[in-house]
Design an enzyme around this catalytic site. Structure first.
Site, short mmCIF file in Angstrom:
data_model
loop_
_atom_site.label_atom_id
_atom_site.label_comp_id
_atom_site.label_asym_id
_atom_site.label_seq_id
_atom_site.Cartn_x
_atom_site.Cartn_y
_atom_site.Cartn_z
CG PHE A 1 -1.83 1.28 1.16
CD1 PHE A 1 -2.94 1.34 0.30
CD2 PHE A 1 -1.54 2.53 1.70
CE1 PHE A 1 -3.85 2.56 0.44
CE2 PHE A 1 -2.30 3.67 1.92
CZ PHE A 1 -3.62 3.45 1.16
CE LYS B 1 -0.19 7.10 6.38
NZ LYS B 1 -1.54 7.85 5.83
CG ASP C 1 5.80 4.04 1.43
OD1 ASP C 1 6.00 4.77 2.60
OD2 ASP C 1 4.91 3.73 0.77
#
Length: 412
Positions: free
Chosen positions: A151, A265, A236
């Site tokens: 994801f 984030k 990531d």
């Protein structure tokens, strides 16, 4: 033409607000039926004043809790001075942000962006440009190897290499240039890499897949393989990074330094969207003026908050808290094995918990926990994710885990 319904500005109940969203918001989410109105630290409060312990922390965007005083103060001070210039001009906050983020990560250069998906898209572009300019891959032939069950976001290019049909179906045609291999499989990865490979793009821990932690040595193997093959290792760390796993970066558990690091984030402190591509100079140095950009990327407000986030991480306090509290989390979940939990994976303050399907789906368990005053989120059938703020206390964590035990063992 019928006049639009007039929106009432009186205080509405949670149920009224949820109903009001139905006709005017796209239905691309299925949130739990709680309407948050206020928050502080690890706790949120709905419009009726009911309090809930936040055990999701915005998928790690709230690593430092809701409204951390140092982050709110940094934002307030910057709001009084300057919020946006665009990158048409310099601003007085960006240099320090880039300097300190590069030093924190052990890399050289920073490309500031806004959202996690933007960081991933930017990383893909940079890797391809590097492949053409530095590695010498023929034009438009560059490939990037990714892992199944990944994801990395929801843009059209990113869903092109997703294996989640919910994310893909109906959004083609898809962007070419990606090869998908099983996660945690070095042999399959080596077979997929060839002279056209620009990069291997991986999550050090797969978050959306259910907090899937690879075998010891996997990340070291990826690092060695990419070095031998002359391609980039792009990590990531948008969910796994910035303290979540008990280290600043999840790759640090194997003493690995990637060529390119994707952050987001928590970098915005739960206040503004901030992301970044951080990389070796040889890699990010391939970009020239006009080849990539973002109006809001590196804006003064984002840089001020991002710098304050880096300052918090420079102390090491939050990494230590995640490691220490992670022992409590893991021990409590182990005690639930065979008592409603059929499996779990954890690192630091992050866990994917596989609930016995006979007890309920992940969604049903999340709803039961909500009624106990605990907020979590499901993923993939009967799996729930736990990712509390790194500011949570041991007492609060045990309270949440006690509620999980009650829900799993009593069926309430």
């Amino acid at each position: 033409m019928t006049a639009p319904a007039r929106v009432s500005h009186r205080t509405r109940t949670s149920a009224e607000l949820i109903r009001a969203e139905e006709p005017v918001l796209a239905h691309n989410y299925h949130p739990l039926p709680v309407v948050v109105a206020r928050a502080e630290g690890s706790w949120v409060e709905d419009v009726e004043g009911r309090r809930y312990l936040d055990m999701l922390a915005g998928y790690s965007a709230l690593n430092f809790g809701h409204r951390h005083p140092a982050l709110v103060d940094a934002a307030h001070r910057q709001l009084d001075r300057l919020t946006l210039t665009s990158r048409a001009f310099h601003n007085d906050r960006l240099a320090e942000f880039a300097e300190r983020l590069a030093e924190l990560t052990g890399l050289d250069m920073v490309l500031p962006m806004n959202t996690g998906a933007e960081a991933v898209e930017s990383g893909i572009k940079v890797a391809r440009k590097w492949a053409y300019d530095v590695k010498g891959v023929p034009a438009d032939r560059a490939t990037i190897v990714v892992a199944a069950d990944n994801f990395h976001g929801r843009t059209t290019t990113i869903v092109s290499f997703s294996t989640d049909e919910t994310a893909r179906a109906g959004f083609g045609p898809f962007t070419p240039g990606f090869r998908i291999v099983p996660y945690n499989d070095l042999a399959a990865l080596e077979e997929a890499v060839d002279e056209t490979t620009a990069a291997v793009l991986l999550e050090p821990i797969q978050g959306e897949a259910g907090v899937v932690v690879p075998d010891d040595g996997y990340l070291r193997g990826v690092r060695e393989l990419t070095r031998r093959a002359g391609c980039l290792f792009v990590a990531d760390e948008i969910q796994s990074g910035l303290g979540r796993t008990g280290r600043t970066l999840a790759v640090e558990h194997e003493d690995v330094v990637p060529d390119v690091l994707l952050l987001g984030k928590a970098l915005g402190g739960g206040i503004v969207p901030v992301s970044a591509v951080v990389a070796r100079r040889e890699v990010l140095g391939v970009l020239g003026p006009g080849e990539h950009g973002s109006t809001f990327g590196g804006n003064p407000l984002a840089a001020a908050v991002g710098t304050a986030v880096v300052e918090l991480l420079e102390t090491g306090e939050y990494q230590r808290r995640a490691a220490e509290l992670g022992v409590i989390l893991r021990g409590s979940l182990a005690a639930l094995a065979g008592r409603g939990v059929v499996g779990f994976r954890s690192r630091g303050l992050w866990a994917g918990v596989d609930v016995d399907p006979a007890i309920g789906t992940g969604r049903e368990v999340s709803e039961r926990l909500m009624r106990e005053g605990i907020l979590v989120k499901d993923t993939h059938g009967s799996t729930i994710r736990l990712a509390p703020p790194l500011t949570i206390t041991a007492e609060e964590l045990r309270h949440a885990l006690g509620a999980l035990e009650k829900v799993l063992t009593s069926g309430s």
